[in-house]
Design an enzyme around this catalytic site. Structure first.
Site, mmCIF file in Angstrom:
data_model
loop_
_atom_site.group_PDB
_atom_site.id
_atom_site.type_symbol
_atom_site.label_atom_id
_atom_site.label_comp_id
_atom_site.label_asym_id
_atom_site.label_seq_id
_atom_site.Cartn_x
_atom_site.Cartn_y
_atom_site.Cartn_z
ATOM 1 N N SER A 1 32.131 37.567 39.645
ATOM 2 C CA SER A 1 33.166 38.516 40.075
ATOM 3 C C SER A 1 32.877 39.934 39.588
ATOM 4 O O SER A 1 32.412 40.143 38.466
ATOM 5 C CB SER A 1 34.512 38.064 39.521
ATOM 6 O OG SER A 1 35.462 39.097 39.699
ATOM 7 N N PHE A 2 33.209 40.915 40.425
ATOM 8 C CA PHE A 2 33.072 42.327 40.052
ATOM 9 C C PHE A 2 34.342 42.852 39.368
ATOM 10 O O PHE A 2 34.363 43.972 38.868
ATOM 11 C CB PHE A 2 32.806 43.186 41.291
ATOM 12 C CG PHE A 2 31.510 42.878 41.983
ATOM 13 C CD1 PHE A 2 30.398 42.458 41.265
ATOM 14 C CD2 PHE A 2 31.384 43.029 43.356
ATOM 15 C CE1 PHE A 2 29.184 42.185 41.904
ATOM 16 C CE2 PHE A 2 30.181 42.754 44.005
ATOM 17 C CZ PHE A 2 29.083 42.331 43.276
ATOM 18 N N LYS B 1 44.649 30.387 45.126
ATOM 19 C CA LYS B 1 45.589 31.384 45.660
ATOM 20 C C LYS B 1 46.872 30.782 46.250
ATOM 21 O O LYS B 1 47.913 31.422 46.245
ATOM 22 C CB LYS B 1 44.908 32.226 46.757
ATOM 23 C CG LYS B 1 43.926 33.239 46.208
ATOM 24 C CD LYS B 1 43.393 34.121 47.321
ATOM 25 C CE LYS B 1 42.414 35.134 46.777
ATOM 26 N NZ LYS B 1 42.035 36.141 47.758
ATOM 27 N N ASN C 1 47.333 36.701 44.947
ATOM 28 C CA ASN C 1 46.089 37.072 44.252
ATOM 29 C C ASN C 1 46.354 37.851 42.963
ATOM 30 O O ASN C 1 45.411 38.195 42.257
ATOM 31 C CB ASN C 1 45.134 37.852 45.170
ATOM 32 C CG ASN C 1 45.488 39.319 45.230
ATOM 33 O OD1 ASN C 1 46.656 39.679 45.191
ATOM 34 N ND2 ASN C 1 44.481 40.175 45.306
ATOM 35 N N ASP D 1 45.593 41.706 48.545
ATOM 36 C CA ASP D 1 44.428 41.694 49.445
ATOM 37 C C ASP D 1 44.722 42.465 50.736
ATOM 38 O O ASP D 1 43.950 43.327 51.156
ATOM 39 C CB ASP D 1 44.043 40.255 49.816
ATOM 40 C CG ASP D 1 43.397 39.511 48.659
ATOM 41 O OD1 ASP D 1 42.758 40.162 47.815
ATOM 42 O OD2 ASP D 1 43.539 38.277 48.617
#
Ligand code: ATR
Length: 272
Positions: free
Chosen positions: A19-20, A70, A91, A104
């Site tokens: 993940s970033f 989610k 999220n 999102d």
């Protein structure tokens, strides 16, 4: 500096290693001098409930939630933002109130609104999965003129469009829909690394010069679809922007302050 006052936020999902989000959020905390740290936690489905209540009881501030949690996470929350409730997926969790949000779709709207207004526009969305769902529910809130969901599996498009009250068709019909479209959003994984030379959902000969084209794939930044759009001089919105702005919206929920957007964007660009 990490000390006794450090506030902890994080990501739960499986996998989370690539993940970033940790780098993106920590760069923003550093820039603003906020004593927060963002960590990634791999959580198995069977441990989800204990992970949520554990995080709450450790007085962590908030969590981002990714695949596969989610939808399942909702049953452990006390409160749900109305848009997250419609989408049926969360999220972002504010652990102080156990309230769930979905940033999102909000992030996608902000990315699009950087280059175009949405009200009254004819929008075509390719794909009918989770990402499409979050985006489409937010698009109708923006009073778009028309929304058509195109999908390979037409039945899936029919189900989603029925829930939202919009049009649907087979992805094979995309050329005719693009003639009158203002905005095309591709939520399919077509063109994602390593399949960067996949056949795109639409080619430049189907695109008029005033179309705005958005791909939610961010790796590579310029997907095969966005390359086609550039050939006719169309405005393009890369998937990086959606990733960025969902993070920006979550950051505000966690900290109560506006995120340093440029810092977060530069951090993402370093990683991609
Ligand atoms: P996400 O949560 O990212 O939206 P998803 O729920 O798996 O992921 O949805 C992926 C979407 O991309 C689906 O609409 C899928 O189409 P089908 O419903 O027909 O499977 C679409 N998709 C994936 N690969 C595709 C391909 N090669 N061509 C066309 N559509 C594709």
């Amino acid at each position: 500096m990490i000390n006794g006052n450090t506030k902890v936020v994080g990501l739960i999902g499986n996998p989370v290693e690539h993940s970033f989000s940790p780098a993106m959020h920590n760069s923003a905390f550093d820039k603003l001098g906020l004593n927060y740290r963002y960590l990634a936690f791999k959580v198995e489905e069977k441990s989800l409930k204990r992970a949520i209540y554990g995080a709450e009881n450790l007085n962590m501030i908030g969590l981002n939630v990714t695949i596969p949690h989610k939808i399942n996470v909702i049953k452990y929350l006390d409160d749900l933002d109305p848009v997250a409730s419609k989408i049926g997926a969360v999220n972002t969790i504010d652990l102080r109130t156990l309230k769930g949000y979905n940033t999102d779709g909000v992030g996608a709207m902000r990315a699009l609104e950087e280059v175009t207004s949405l009200k009254g526009k004819n929008v075509v969305v390719a794909g009918a999965g989770g990402a499409s769902r979050a985006i489409c529910f937010n698009l109708v809130e923006k009073n778009v003129g028309s929304l058509t969901i195109l999908n390979r599996n037409v039945e899936k498009a029919s189900l989603l469009s029925g829930e939202i009250g919009v049009n649907y068709d087979s992805i094979n019909e995309i050329a005719s829909y693009l003639e009158d479209a203002d905005i095309l959003i591709d939520t399919t994984p077509i063109g994602m690394d390593p399949n960067i030379n996949d056949k795109p959902i639409a080619t430049s000969d189907m695109m008029h010069e005033d179309l705005v084209v958005n791909d939610i794939v961010y790796n590579p930044l310029e997907t095969v679809l966005l390359k086609e759009a550039s050939k006719v001089g169309d405005k393009t919105v890369s998937g990086l922007k959606m990733l960025l702005y969902q993070g920006v919206e979550s950051f505000k929920i966690f900290t109560g302050v506006e995120a340093p957007v440029d810092v977060m964007e530069n951090e993402l660009l370093k990683l991609i």
